[in-house]
Design a protein around this motif. Structure first.
Motif, PDB file in Angstrom:
ATOM      1  N   SER A 247       0.830  -1.205   0.000  1.00 51.21           N
ATOM      2  CA  SER A 247       0.000   0.000   0.000  1.00 51.21           C
ATOM      3  C   SER A 247       0.866   1.257   0.000  1.00 51.21           C
ATOM      4  CB  SER A 247      -0.929   0.001   1.216  1.00 51.21           C
ATOM      5  OG  SER A 247      -0.171  -0.060   2.417  1.00 51.21           O
ATOM      6  N   HIS A 248       2.048   1.168   0.599  1.00 47.82           N
ATOM      7  CA  HIS A 248       2.949   2.323   0.632  1.00 47.82           C
ATOM      8  C   HIS A 248       3.393   2.704  -0.773  1.00 47.82           C
ATOM      9  CE1 HIS A 248       6.136   5.044   1.766  1.00 47.82           C
ATOM     10  NE2 HIS A 248       7.043   4.269   1.174  1.00 47.82           N
ATOM     11  N   LEU A 249       3.797   1.706  -1.574  1.00 49.69           N
ATOM     12  CA  LEU A 249       4.251   1.981  -2.927  1.00 49.69           C
ATOM     13  C   LEU A 249       3.104   2.439  -3.821  1.00 49.69           C
ATOM     14  CD1 LEU A 249       6.784  -0.928  -3.550  1.00 49.69           C
ATOM     15  CD2 LEU A 249       7.290   1.484  -3.154  1.00 49.69           C
ATOM     16  N   VAL A 250       1.937   1.832  -3.649  1.00 50.73           N
ATOM     17  CA  VAL A 250       0.767   2.252  -4.426  1.00 50.73           C
ATOM     18  C   VAL A 250       0.444   3.715  -4.132  1.00 50.73           C
ATOM     19  CG1 VAL A 250      -1.712   1.932  -4.759  1.00 50.73           C
ATOM     20  CG2 VAL A 250      -0.205  -0.058  -4.619  1.00 50.73           C
TER      21      VAL A 250
ATOM     22  N   TYR B 244      11.841  -5.175  -6.837  1.00 53.63           N
ATOM     23  CA  TYR B 244      11.187  -5.183  -8.140  1.00 53.63           C
ATOM     24  C   TYR B 244      10.017  -4.196  -8.148  1.00 53.63           C
ATOM     25  CZ  TYR B 244       8.549  -7.029 -12.132  1.00 53.63           C
ATOM     26  OH  TYR B 244       7.861  -7.171 -13.298  1.00 53.63           O
ATOM     27  N   GLU B 245       9.230  -4.201  -7.088  1.00 56.02           N
ATOM     28  CA  GLU B 245       8.089  -3.299  -7.018  1.00 56.02           C
ATOM     29  C   GLU B 245       8.542  -1.844  -6.962  1.00 56.02           C
ATOM     30  OE1 GLU B 245       6.062  -4.665  -3.573  1.00 56.02           O
ATOM     31  OE2 GLU B 245       4.997  -6.275  -4.608  1.00 56.02           O
ATOM     32  N   GLU B 246       9.604  -1.574  -6.210  1.00 54.41           N
ATOM     33  CA  GLU B 246      10.128  -0.214  -6.133  1.00 54.41           C
ATOM     34  C   GLU B 246      10.590   0.261  -7.508  1.00 54.41           C
ATOM     35  OE1 GLU B 246      13.164  -0.603  -3.214  1.00 54.41           O
ATOM     36  OE2 GLU B 246      11.862   0.019  -1.556  1.00 54.41           O
ATOM     37  N   GLU B 247      11.233  -0.640  -8.247  1.00 53.12           N
ATOM     38  CA  GLU B 247      11.733  -0.269  -9.560  1.00 53.12           C
ATOM     39  C   GLU B 247      10.580   0.014 -10.524  1.00 53.12           C
ATOM     40  OE1 GLU B 247      14.393  -2.804 -12.373  1.00 53.12           O
ATOM     41  OE2 GLU B 247      15.631  -1.507 -11.126  1.00 53.12           O
ATOM     42  N   LYS B 248       9.508  -0.743 -10.429  1.00 57.02           N
ATOM     43  CA  LYS B 248       8.340  -0.488 -11.288  1.00 57.02           C
ATOM     44  C   LYS B 248       7.786   0.903 -11.030  1.00 57.02           C
ATOM     45  CE  LYS B 248       5.719  -3.909 -10.177  1.00 57.02           C
ATOM     46  NZ  LYS B 248       4.459  -4.672 -10.193  1.00 57.02           N
TER      47      LYS B 248
END
Length: 345
Positions: A23-26, A185-189
């Motif tokens: 949820s933080h990255l979203v 991977y999610e951070e890079e996206k």
């Protein structure tokens, strides 16, 4: 601040899989793209401004907006999503960001050139009882000259836009991505998608500046958002505003071969009227000269303001480069130390 990510959106998971993202990255991505949408929407010329001209006031607003956007992406890169430097294509980053700095210098040099012309006009009108035609002739010759740093901007900008559609480096990235931890991977996206938006906004606005300073609307780019990034056939939050901005400006100059800065055109027209009056033997009255003198003063101040905002952007990009290179230096020193320890063992 751009990486050699090519077209990043093929690397994104389908939207339905975003539910797996933290949820933080979203929240980070949503907030960034919402801010980007608002900043682009604010740059769409209003109905009263759709008159075939670009104003210096719009240029001030646009450069200020770019400065804020780059400050935001810098924060996202170094604070919110702090990726290990090994994941960055540092050589291409250095190349593209250096071009961005070169554009800033080119625009600043052009505004200095235009303000030198304004100084000549101030000298022409310094005597309240006589207009100096000699200074006006010097101004004419100066304004007819070309700035080679501006003339080359269009070609370089076009090549940078083409690089946005190149997914060659992305294929290599996919192979690396499969081996990465899920969080990284999610951070890079998130970072790649944010960077794509920043790059699109920056290159387009720079193309408008290049067109305005060169006087040719042919330098204005039209950037199509890659279909691969439209998950479930939906638009990204900033796409509608971005396309509207491009369409409004493109339609404004569609029938014109040349692009004009409204404030500069107004001064030029006023100077020619005064010049013609003096040549005819009549003395221009204060109602003709005083408003023109005031327009020259205001124009100089506004170009100074654009230069100030351009310097802000330059400093922001340069600071991000310095931060990257410092992280690279620290990384290499650490790896060297680890290697030496291993050898000693």
């Amino acid at each position: 601040m751009f990486f050699s990510c090519g077209n990043p959106f093929k690397a994104l998971l389908p939207k339905k899989n975003n539910a797996c993202m933290s949820s933080h990255l979203v929240s980070l991505l949503n907030n960034f793209e919402t801010s980007l949408r608002v900043s682009i929407a604010e740059l769409v010329p209003k109905d009263d401004d759709k008159n075939g001209y670009i104003t210096v006031s719009w240029m001030i607003q646009a450069m200020h907006s770019l400065c804020e956007t780059h400050q935001a992406i810098s924060t996202l890169m170094t604070t919110d999503v702090d990726l290990p430097v090994s994941d960055m294509e540092e050589s291409m980053y250095a190349d593209i960001s250096s071009k961005l700095l070169e554009f800033c210098n080119a625009f600043t040099s052009e505004m200095a050139r235009l303000n030198h012309g304004n100084m000549l006009l101030k000298s022409a009108f310094s005597d309240p009882d006589e207009v100096s035609l000699w200074h006006i002739d010097c101004w004419r010759q100066h304004m007819a000259s070309k700035n080679p740093r501006i003339e080359n901007c269009g070609e370089v900008l076009s090549s940078l836009v083409e690089s946005m559609n190149d997914d060659h480096d992305l294929r290599g990235l996919k192979k690396k991505v499969n081996k990465k931890k899920k969080k990284q991977y999610e951070e890079e996206k998130v970072l790649m998608r944010a960077l794509y938006g920043v790059k699109a906004k920056t290159l387009y606005i720079f193309s408008v500046f290049a067109a305005a300073f060169s006087g040719s609307s042919e330098n204005i780019l039209y950037i199509n958002i890659r279909k691969e990034m439209k998950e479930d056939e939906e638009e990204v939050p900033w796409e509608k505003a971005f396309m509207e901005l491009q369409n409004v400006i493109m339609n404004t100059f569609l029938s014109n071969r040349f692009m004009v800065i409204k404030d500069v055109k107004a001064v030029e027209s006023g100077v020619e009227m005064v010049y013609a009056a003096v040549q005819e033997g009549s003395v221009p009255n204060s109602l003709m000269v005083e408003p023109l003198k005031q327009s020259v003063m205001v124009l100089s101040e506004r170009f100074d303001h654009v230069s100030k905002e351009t310097s802000c952007l330059f400093d922001t990009v340069n600071s991000a480069r310095d931060a990257l290179f410092e992280r690279l230096r620290t990384k290499y020193e650490y790896e060297l130390a680890e290697s030496n320890v291993a050898e000693c063992r």
